[in-house]
Scaffold this motif. Sequence first.
Motif, PDB file in Angstrom:
ATOM      1  N   ILE A 283     -46.740   6.914 123.822  1.00 27.74           N
ATOM      2  CA  ILE A 283     -47.620   6.512 124.920  1.00 27.74           C
ATOM      3  C   ILE A 283     -47.693   4.990 124.916  1.00 27.74           C
ATOM      4  CG2 ILE A 283     -50.017   6.551 125.715  1.00 27.74           C
ATOM      5  CD1 ILE A 283     -50.117   9.387 124.291  1.00 27.74           C
ATOM      6  N   ARG A 284     -47.469   4.389 126.077  1.00 20.88           N
ATOM      7  CA  ARG A 284     -47.405   2.927 126.155  1.00 20.88           C
ATOM      8  C   ARG A 284     -48.612   2.355 126.919  1.00 20.88           C
ATOM      9  NH1 ARG A 284     -42.566   1.926 123.836  1.00 20.88           N
ATOM     10  NH2 ARG A 284     -40.925   3.488 124.094  1.00 20.88           N
ATOM     11  N   GLU A 285     -48.511   1.092 127.294  1.00 19.20           N
ATOM     12  CA  GLU A 285     -49.656   0.369 127.825  1.00 19.20           C
ATOM     13  C   GLU A 285     -50.010   0.801 129.250  1.00 19.20           C
ATOM     14  OE1 GLU A 285     -47.247  -2.033 124.920  1.00 19.20           O
ATOM     15  OE2 GLU A 285     -46.791  -0.900 126.751  1.00 19.20           O
ATOM     16  N   ALA A 286     -51.204   0.380 129.680  1.00 19.44           N
ATOM     17  CA  ALA A 286     -51.720   0.798 130.988  1.00 19.44           C
ATOM     18  C   ALA A 286     -50.797   0.368 132.123  1.00 19.44           C
ATOM     19  CB  ALA A 286     -53.120   0.228 131.199  1.00 19.44           C
ATOM     20  N   GLY A 287     -50.265  -0.829 132.068  1.00 23.02           N
ATOM     21  CA  GLY A 287     -49.359  -1.285 133.123  1.00 23.02           C
ATOM     22  C   GLY A 287     -48.109  -0.435 133.198  1.00 23.02           C
ATOM     23  N   ASN A 288     -47.600  -0.029 132.054  1.00 23.94           N
ATOM     24  CA  ASN A 288     -46.435   0.848 132.007  1.00 23.94           C
ATOM     25  C   ASN A 288     -46.761   2.187 132.664  1.00 23.94           C
ATOM     26  OD1 ASN A 288     -43.675   1.448 130.471  1.00 23.94           O
ATOM     27  ND2 ASN A 288     -45.016   3.212 130.175  1.00 23.94           N
ATOM     28  N   ARG A 289     -47.949   2.730 132.377  1.00 20.52           N
ATOM     29  CA  ARG A 289     -48.362   3.990 132.983  1.00 20.52           C
ATOM     30  C   ARG A 289     -48.332   3.900 134.501  1.00 20.52           C
ATOM     31  NH1 ARG A 289     -54.528   5.828 132.364  1.00 20.52           N
ATOM     32  NH2 ARG A 289     -54.710   3.930 133.615  1.00 20.52           N
ATOM     33  N   GLU A 290     -48.856   2.817 135.052  1.00 21.84           N
ATOM     34  CA  GLU A 290     -48.899   2.698 136.503  1.00 21.84           C
ATOM     35  C   GLU A 290     -47.498   2.611 137.102  1.00 21.84           C
ATOM     36  OE1 GLU A 290     -51.715   3.371 138.024  1.00 21.84           O
ATOM     37  OE2 GLU A 290     -52.370   3.623 135.942  1.00 21.84           O
ATOM     38  N   GLN A 291     -46.582   1.984 136.375  1.00 21.57           N
ATOM     39  CA  GLN A 291     -45.201   1.924 136.859  1.00 21.57           C
ATOM     40  C   GLN A 291     -44.537   3.301 136.830  1.00 21.57           C
ATOM     41  OE1 GLN A 291     -43.502  -0.647 138.335  1.00 21.57           O
ATOM     42  NE2 GLN A 291     -45.590  -1.463 138.383  1.00 21.57           N
ATOM     43  N   LEU A 292     -44.908   4.154 135.877  1.00 20.88           N
ATOM     44  CA  LEU A 292     -44.397   5.526 135.882  1.00 20.88           C
ATOM     45  C   LEU A 292     -44.905   6.285 137.106  1.00 20.88           C
ATOM     46  CD1 LEU A 292     -44.708   6.528 132.116  1.00 20.88           C
ATOM     47  CD2 LEU A 292     -42.637   5.823 133.345  1.00 20.88           C
ATOM     48  N   TRP A 293     -46.161   6.120 137.433  1.00 21.79           N
ATOM     49  CA  TRP A 293     -46.675   6.735 138.657  1.00 21.79           C
ATOM     50  C   TRP A 293     -45.900   6.223 139.875  1.00 21.79           C
ATOM     51  CZ3 TRP A 293     -49.499  10.886 139.336  1.00 21.79           C
ATOM     52  CH2 TRP A 293     -50.381  11.304 138.327  1.00 21.79           C
ATOM     53  N   GLN A 294     -45.570   4.943 139.887  1.00 31.63           N
ATOM     54  CA  GLN A 294     -44.793   4.410 141.005  1.00 31.63           C
ATOM     55  C   GLN A 294     -43.393   4.997 141.020  1.00 31.63           C
ATOM     56  OE1 GLN A 294     -46.117   2.343 143.426  1.00 31.63           O
ATOM     57  NE2 GLN A 294     -44.206   2.920 144.465  1.00 31.63           N
ATOM     58  N   GLY A 295     -42.830   5.242 139.828  1.00 29.50           N
ATOM     59  CA  GLY A 295     -41.524   5.891 139.752  1.00 29.50           C
ATOM     60  C   GLY A 295     -41.537   7.281 140.351  1.00 29.50           C
ATOM     61  N   LEU A 296     -42.635   8.010 140.153  1.00 30.35           N
ATOM     62  CA  LEU A 296     -42.783   9.312 140.810  1.00 30.35           C
ATOM     63  C   LEU A 296     -42.875   9.150 142.324  1.00 30.35           C
ATOM     64  CD1 LEU A 296     -45.319  11.151 138.485  1.00 30.35           C
ATOM     65  CD2 LEU A 296     -43.055  12.010 139.111  1.00 30.35           C
ATOM     66  N   ALA A 297     -43.661   8.192 142.769  1.00 32.56           N
ATOM     67  CA  ALA A 297     -43.819   7.965 144.207  1.00 32.56           C
ATOM     68  C   ALA A 297     -42.493   7.604 144.857  1.00 32.56           C
ATOM     69  CB  ALA A 297     -44.851   6.862 144.447  1.00 32.56           C
ATOM     70  N   GLY A 299     -39.540   8.509 143.813  1.00 28.19           N
ATOM     71  CA  GLY A 299     -38.527   9.528 143.612  1.00 28.19           C
ATOM     72  C   GLY A 299     -37.547   9.234 142.502  1.00 28.19           C
ATOM     73  N   LEU A 300     -37.773   8.164 141.748  1.00 35.25           N
ATOM     74  CA  LEU A 300     -36.878   7.854 140.622  1.00 35.25           C
ATOM     75  C   LEU A 300     -37.129   8.795 139.450  1.00 35.25           C
ATOM     76  CD1 LEU A 300     -36.970   3.951 140.690  1.00 35.25           C
ATOM     77  CD2 LEU A 300     -35.156   5.472 141.516  1.00 35.25           C
ATOM     78  N   ILE A 301     -38.368   9.225 139.278  1.00 37.87           N
ATOM     79  CA  ILE A 301     -38.714  10.280 138.324  1.00 37.87           C
ATOM     80  C   ILE A 301     -38.821  11.564 139.124  1.00 37.87           C
ATOM     81  CG2 ILE A 301     -40.393  11.107 136.653  1.00 37.87           C
ATOM     82  CD1 ILE A 301     -41.192   8.179 136.189  1.00 37.87           C
ATOM     83  N   ASP A 302     -38.045  12.574 138.735  1.00 36.33           N
ATOM     84  CA  ASP A 302     -37.930  13.775 139.537  1.00 36.33           C
ATOM     85  C   ASP A 302     -39.101  14.731 139.372  1.00 36.33           C
ATOM     86  OD1 ASP A 302     -34.963  13.746 140.670  1.00 36.33           O
ATOM     87  OD2 ASP A 302     -34.934  12.936 138.642  1.00 36.33           O
ATOM     88  N   PHE A 303     -39.577  14.886 138.139  1.00 36.55           N
ATOM     89  CA  PHE A 303     -40.632  15.869 137.927  1.00 36.55           C
ATOM     90  C   PHE A 303     -41.387  15.610 136.634  1.00 36.55           C
ATOM     91  CE2 PHE A 303     -36.560  17.994 136.787  1.00 36.55           C
ATOM     92  CZ  PHE A 303     -36.761  18.261 135.447  1.00 36.55           C
ATOM     93  N   VAL A 304     -42.426  16.434 136.417  1.00 38.20           N
ATOM     94  CA  VAL A 304     -43.340  16.289 135.290  1.00 38.20           C
ATOM     95  C   VAL A 304     -43.409  17.610 134.539  1.00 38.20           C
ATOM     96  CG1 VAL A 304     -45.671  15.649 134.548  1.00 38.20           C
ATOM     97  CG2 VAL A 304     -44.708  14.641 136.641  1.00 38.20           C
ATOM     98  N   VAL A 305     -43.127  17.574 133.246  1.00 43.15           N
ATOM     99  CA  VAL A 305     -43.203  18.754 132.388  1.00 43.15           C
ATOM    100  C   VAL A 305     -43.930  18.376 131.106  1.00 43.15           C
ATOM    101  CG1 VAL A 305     -41.232  20.038 133.291  1.00 43.15           C
ATOM    102  CG2 VAL A 305     -40.842  18.212 131.636  1.00 43.15           C
TER     103      VAL A 305
END
Length: 440
Positions: A283-297, A299-305
């Motif tokens: 688990i990384r820093e808060a800014g990294n978390r927000e960028q992962l959410w942006q990756g979902l938005a 479409g660069l991250i396909d899904f969540v498991v």
Amino acid sequence: MRLVFRARRAVTAAGEGAFDVGVDGETVTAVEPYGTLRGDRAVELGEDVVLLPGLVDTHVHVNDPGRSEWEGFETATRAAAAGGVTTIVDMPLNSLPPTVDVAALDLKRKTAAGRVHVDVGFWGGAIPGNAGELRALHAEGVFGFKCFLLHSGVDEFPPLGDEELEGDLRLLRDLGALMIIHAEDSETIEHAPQPHGRHYGDFLGSRPREAENRAIARVIELARRTGARVHILHLSSSDALPLIAAAREDGVSLTVETCPHYLTFTAEEIADGATQFKCCPPIREAGNREQLWQGLADGLIDFVVSDHSPCTPELKRFDSGDFGEAWGGISSLQVGLPAVWTGARARGFGLADVVRWMAERPAAQVGLTHKGRIAAGADADFCVFAPDEEFVVDVANLRHRNPVSAYHGRSLTGAVRSTWLRGKEITGEPRGRLLVRGRK
């Protein structure tokens, strides 16, 4: 139609709205506007709930047989059902023996038979020396193959070197099979500060983002060279998103997942000695978390498991709180949906987004076209979800085997009211099926 679900709110393949969903036997036969279908029996859903397709979790460590004290098919699938998950795909490692040949797959299936509350499929494993087993495992219906690029945490599942990985990728390309990869670079981690003690920051420093970034770059290059289909497991480094975007623009066959814990927690909030939060990659820093959410938005991250990876309490080393000694893995199978929904709604996403990330896309990746959506011809797998209900996670109420979870004490929004597998509510007796790739 024998059964009709009347839902003032539902997320279906036709969109989100008020629908009647008709079921005959185990299959959805019709999705029509609310109030238009007739059947032998009706399930009237209240205004406070939404009918969702049953979730599909393609990253679950059941650890059975061999380490059933960590988890087991009965407890894992009970937890899945309690969390609205109707299909899981079990990882090939942490069980003994690992699923690296047909004999091990047969043993795992025999162990699971008659004990599962949801439908269960299996991944095969790719390790040094078992290239000759991959074709037979594929023929036996595994959904693809998992490998590591560094030590897996268990000696019986060693990592592949680049040469072996390339050879396996060429074989899987010819089979039309998928390789799923734990992508962290061993050399980078070997040269990083070693994990020690109770401070989470020290552990985080031992698994730097660069380890993921370098490994993902290698995977992309090998996928480009071989033409194989590859999938990046549990992405935690948002720095890798530009690499992923560029690879897709180049036509590389690449998919990516992340996990609820990377979208929920932040390194800054993890207390000293709180080893229930240890996982790899971390688990990384808060800014990294927000960028992962942006990756979902984006479409660069396909899904969540989930990457549900449980162990006994002793292995978490709560006695010392030493992150270097504790087992890495987060138990989250039952709470993945509310965890993701809590974060998603706070960022302006809707339930249709969550369904796409947690049901539709993981099902499509493994070829389960009859799962993960509410549409005529699909399995009648449903989750009845109350999106506004708030609760605090208590490990005493979680159905997996051991009472350890990073989510204990966390306030979440969204509760699963009931889960239905192939037209029947999951209540007691196990009636899940063992799934084989290519068969309904």
